[in-house]
Design a protein around this motif. Structure first.
Motif, short mmCIF file in Angstrom:
data_model
loop_
_atom_site.label_atom_id
_atom_site.label_comp_id
_atom_site.label_asym_id
_atom_site.label_seq_id
_atom_site.Cartn_x
_atom_site.Cartn_y
_atom_site.Cartn_z
N LEU A 1 0.83 -1.19 0.00
CA LEU A 1 0.00 0.00 0.00
C LEU A 1 0.87 1.24 0.00
CD1 LEU A 1 -2.70 -0.87 2.69
CD2 LEU A 1 -2.99 -0.82 0.22
N THR A 2 0.44 2.24 -0.76
CA THR A 2 1.05 3.55 -0.71
C THR A 2 0.01 4.50 -0.15
OG1 THR A 2 2.35 3.05 -2.68
CG2 THR A 2 2.14 5.36 -2.08
N TYR B 1 -5.27 5.25 0.06
CA TYR B 1 -4.39 4.09 -0.03
C TYR B 1 -4.39 3.62 -1.48
CZ TYR B 1 -4.58 4.30 4.98
OH TYR B 1 -4.48 4.75 6.27
N ASN B 2 -3.22 3.65 -2.10
CA ASN B 2 -3.07 3.36 -3.53
C ASN B 2 -4.00 4.24 -4.35
OD1 ASN B 2 -1.25 1.45 -2.73
ND2 ASN B 2 -2.42 -0.30 -3.44
#
Length: 87
Positions: free
Chosen positions: A57-58, A77-78
Motif C-alpha cells: 500500500l502507498t 491508499y493506492n
C-alpha cells in the motif's frame, strides 16, 4: 478570553474526581473488571504459517468528498478511499 472562575474549576475538579472514583470502583485489585461474567482469556501461541495474501500500500494525505456537500482530510491508499479491496 477570560479565565474560568474558581467555581467552574471546583465543579470540574469534583466532576473528574467523581468519574475517577466510578471507574476505580469497577476494577478489582488486579485491574480487572468485576462481575459474574468475567472470564480470563487463555493466551495463544503465535501463528507460524505463510500469509494468505500479500499487499503493498502507498498512503498519501488528500481531501476526499464522502458526500455532495462534504469534504474531509483523509488518507488515500493506492490512490483510493477508503482503499483497495484485497483480492
Amino acid at each position: 478570553m477570560t479565565p474560568p472562575s474558581s467555581t467552574h474549576r471546583r465543579f470540574l475538579l469534583s466532576l473528574s474526581a467523581a468519574g475517577a472514583s466510578a471507574v476505580a470502583g469497577c476494577l478489582d485489585r488486579n485491574g480487572a473488571t468485576q462481575g459474574d461474567d468475567y472470564q480470563s482469556v487463555p493466551s495463544r501461541d503465535p501463528v507460524d504459517a505463510p500469509a494468505d495474501v500479500s499487499t503493498a500500500l502507498t498512503a498519501v494525505p488528500a481531501t476526499v468528498q464522502p458526500g455532495a456537500d462534504a469534504s474531509a482530510e483523509n488518507w488515500l491508499y493506492n490512490g483510493e478511499f477508503p482503499g483497495p479491496e484485497s483480492g
